[in-house]
Design an enzyme around this catalytic site. Structure first.
Site, short mmCIF file in Angstrom:
data_model
loop_
_atom_site.label_atom_id
_atom_site.label_comp_id
_atom_site.label_asym_id
_atom_site.label_seq_id
_atom_site.Cartn_x
_atom_site.Cartn_y
_atom_site.Cartn_z
N VAL A 100 40.21 31.84 42.16
CA VAL A 100 38.82 32.36 42.00
C VAL A 100 37.94 31.41 42.66
O VAL A 100 36.94 31.72 43.50
CB VAL A 100 38.50 33.27 41.05
CG1 VAL A 100 37.03 33.68 40.96
CG2 VAL A 100 39.33 34.30 40.42
N ASP B 56 44.58 43.07 29.02
CA ASP B 56 43.44 42.73 29.86
C ASP B 56 42.80 44.13 30.24
O ASP B 56 41.57 44.06 30.42
CB ASP B 56 44.41 42.54 31.28
CG ASP B 56 43.50 42.50 32.55
OD1 ASP B 56 42.88 41.38 32.82
OD2 ASP B 56 43.37 43.26 33.17
N LYS C 163 38.39 44.82 29.35
CA LYS C 163 37.33 45.17 30.48
C LYS C 163 37.00 46.60 29.86
O LYS C 163 35.81 46.79 30.15
CB LYS C 163 38.21 45.59 31.66
CG LYS C 163 38.79 44.16 32.38
CD LYS C 163 39.65 44.67 33.53
CE LYS C 163 40.21 43.34 34.20
NZ LYS C 163 41.12 43.66 35.19
N GLY D 26 42.49 39.44 43.49
CA GLY D 26 42.64 38.67 44.70
C GLY D 26 41.35 37.77 44.91
O GLY D 26 40.36 37.88 43.88
#
Length: 453
Positions: A32, A219, A223, A320
């Site tokens: 990142v 995960d 969120k 990504g």
């Protein structure tokens, strides 16, 4: 009435006065961090035109300084001490993209105490320590921005905090873990086992270093805690999220769902009820024609139901380097625009001002009401009648009852779709089913989510 002119504009026609660049210090230069640096450098002119000022990286912390130098070049200071970045006097905003919770919490709180804004893509940090971090930010008059922590390229936090601000949000449901979505797609399309699909995900670099964060649902739960807080005006409540991952999901049930006209997705659901809110992550059957059922590969999708807006859908990359960088830099642009804005006039961290945040009760698992899918293995043709009769006695409303087709096994599979029923009622029925003499093995149950308006 005379008003003093806005210091950001000159007095001869409202032309913007040049502001010095926003100075950024970043902890982490992995996937990142490197993506963030690349996109900042590549699109610097367009970013500055949107922000009204430049945004420049002045210092980066990395464990491997030689590798970091190869990414950022000689124009950026490097250190291997995160605290040097967090407290650097020449830094306006800290970007934390190193991950983890303990040390990252200390770095972020140190930056806030030093009067610096914070941008992070660290969902675990905010899900577990968000209340303390946001409270510290309010005390010191700085912003904490975290669009990249929830759904990468999808601006869902901005949508909840700003675009849907007129609405009373009724529910939010999302495919927010691209890795498990990829795995479930491989199980459906190629008939792979969970283990084989996980191996493919690992080879492509999709799996977290600790795969349980993906496959066990943690995960997605991190969120969901942030989504629910922004949707309902509640404090971040990660500890009460009910979490069930895909580790127990069998390829057989993916195939049975297809027969029934459904697809299996790992869903994160926050739903407002009269007695409280549901906060849950679990594999669920979605109607195959639903837009969310078409979210494939490592993509993410989120549906929000507002009382005024109706149902809105958000779709985009779930992982990504540069998709995450897109969200991180969007947060930096928002911070760059804060010059001269009083803290009380900014968009609140969770969309609601702190005094209005509530500690909403989270409904226990047994009280959650959904439709359900059951798969019951039976010994012979008489089993389907026995299953239907028992469910009727247990008060479980059956919508559909049929055989699994195309199976050559000696044990036959009865497939059941129910109407909406409390989880506690279905759990008791499953226990009773297991004791039937006609039943030949473990019964399986998953939830069904129509996600209708």
């Amino acid at each position: 009435m005379y008003r003093d002119p806005d210091p950001r504009f000159d007095s001869l026609g409202g032309h913007p006065v040049a502001l010095r660049p926003l100075r950024v210090g970043m902890i982490g230069i992995g996937t990142v961090g490197a993506g963030t640096f690349r996109v900042l450098a590549r699109n610097q002119a367009e970013i500055a035109a949107r922000a009204g000022r430049g945004i420049e990286m002045v210092v980066v912390c990395a464990r491997n300084l030689a590798r970091a130098l190869a990414v950022v070049g000689p124009g950026v200071a490097l250190t291997d001490d995160p605290m040097q970045v967090a407290t650097h006097p020449g830094v306006d905003v800290l970007v934390e993209v190193a991950g983890g919770t303990g040390p990252a919490r200390d770095w972020v709180l140190a930056a806030i105490a030093a009067g610096k804004h914070v941008v992070t893509a660290n969902k675990a940090l905010l899900a577990e320590h968000g209340d303390a971090i946001f409270a510290a930010a309010r005390r010191h008059g700085v912003a904490v921005a975290y669009e990249g922590a929830v759904a990468v390229s999808i601006p869902i936090i901005k949508a909840l905090r700003e675009g849907l601000t007129a609405n009373r949000i009724e529910w939010v449901a999302g495919i927010v873990n691209g890795t498990t979505n990829f795995i479930l797609g491989k199980m459906r399309d190629e008939g792979l086992s969970l283990a084989d699909a996980m191996a493919q995900a690992g080879a492509l670099g999709y799996l977290e270093a600790d795969p349980s964060l993906d496959v066990d649902g943690w995960d997605a739960a991190h969120k969901l805690a942030l989504l629910a807080a922004n949707a309902f005006g509640m404090r971040v409540d990660f500890a009460d999220v009910q979490v069930e991952g895909i580790a127990a999901l069998q390829r057989l049930d993916v195939a049975c769902a297809e027969q029934l006209g459904y697809r299996v997705k790992l869903l994160a659901v926050a739903r407002r009820r009269e007695a409280g809110v549901e906060l849950r992550v679990q594999p669920a059957l979605l109607p195959a024609e639903h837009m969310m059922a078409q979210v494939n590969g490592s993509m993410n999708g989120i549906v929000v139901k507002g009382d005024a807006s109706g149902v809105t859908l958000y779709y985009g990359a779930g992982a990504g380097s540069e998709p995450t960088a897109s969200a991180v830099i969007a947060d930096l642009v928002d911070v760059a625009r804060l010059e001269g804005t009083h803290a009380a006039q900014r968009v609140p961290h969770l969309g609601f001002h702190a005094h209005a945040l509530q500690a909403l009760p989270v409904l226990p698992r047994a009280a959650v009401r959904t439709r359900h899918y059951l798969r019951v293995p039976v010994r012979d043709a008489r089993g389907i009648a026995a299953v239907g009769a028992l469910l009727a006695r247990q008060g479980v409303p059956v919508q559909r009852l049929e055989w699994m087709t195309g199976s050559a096994d000696a044990v036959r599979q009865v497939l059941v779709l129910t109407d909406e029923a409390p989880q506690g009622t279905v759990d008791l029925a499953l226990h009773a089913l297991q004791a039937l003499p006609e039943v030949a093995g473990p019964c399986v149950q998953w939830r069904v989510e129509p996600l209708a308006g």
